[in-house]
Write a protein that holds these residues in place. Sequence first.
Motif, PDB file in Angstrom:
ATOM      1  N   ARG A 219     -20.962  -7.831  12.854  1.00 50.51           N
ATOM      2  CA  ARG A 219     -22.096  -8.395  13.588  1.00 50.51           C
ATOM      3  C   ARG A 219     -21.681  -9.153  14.834  1.00 50.51           C
ATOM      4  N   THR A 220     -20.505  -9.751  14.805  1.00 49.74           N
ATOM      5  CA  THR A 220     -20.104 -10.649  15.881  1.00 49.74           C
ATOM      6  C   THR A 220     -18.657 -10.409  16.282  1.00 49.74           C
TER       7      THR A 220
ATOM      8  N   THR B 237     -28.483  -8.317  13.418  1.00 51.37           N
ATOM      9  CA  THR B 237     -27.294  -9.174  13.506  1.00 51.37           C
ATOM     10  C   THR B 237     -27.492 -10.557  12.895  1.00 51.37           C
ATOM     11  N   CYS B 238     -28.712 -11.022  12.802  1.00 50.60           N
ATOM     12  CA  CYS B 238     -28.941 -12.357  12.236  1.00 50.60           C
ATOM     13  C   CYS B 238     -28.959 -12.353  10.712  1.00 50.60           C
TER      14      CYS B 238
ATOM     15  N   THR C  32     -26.976 -16.066   4.256  1.00 54.78           N
ATOM     16  CA  THR C  32     -28.278 -16.619   4.643  1.00 54.78           C
ATOM     17  C   THR C  32     -29.363 -16.195   3.657  1.00 54.78           C
TER      18      THR C  32
END
Length: 150
Positions: A90-91, A123-124, A129
């Motif tokens: 993602r990052t 991506t979040c 989470t």
Amino acid sequence: MRRAIFPGTFDPFTIGHSSVVARALTFMDEIIIGIGINENKNTYFPIEKRVEMIQGFYRNEPRIKVYSYDCLTIDFAQQVDAQFIIRGIRTVKDFEYEETIADINRKLAGIETILLFTEPELTCISSTTVRELLQFGKDISQFIPKGMEI
């Protein structure tokens, strides 16, 4: 036959994970989702439940198998005769971590890692989470694949 493992803790399995699997199926003959047992992580779902949820979700896809494992990922890959490891990133931070692991895996076992970039709208989303939302009683249905039973 091109066989890959997609390793992770998958606690829980998210729409980001299912996106990586769907995209990898376009160039792999078989994908084994390997749920690693990581004693350093505080998981929400027991390993048996995670295996059951993901197997249930992919019950109509014969090219996907789901197993748990408690060894090094490269050892698991060799046990199931996989030539590739699939990872989603993602990052930039994910990339740097995965590059190091991929280099070690290639050096130790000759196994290539294929990195798939997460789709921008996903991506979040991370298991961490989503797990936290679960712990606080929030609805996570928009973050897990439609049809997955939690």
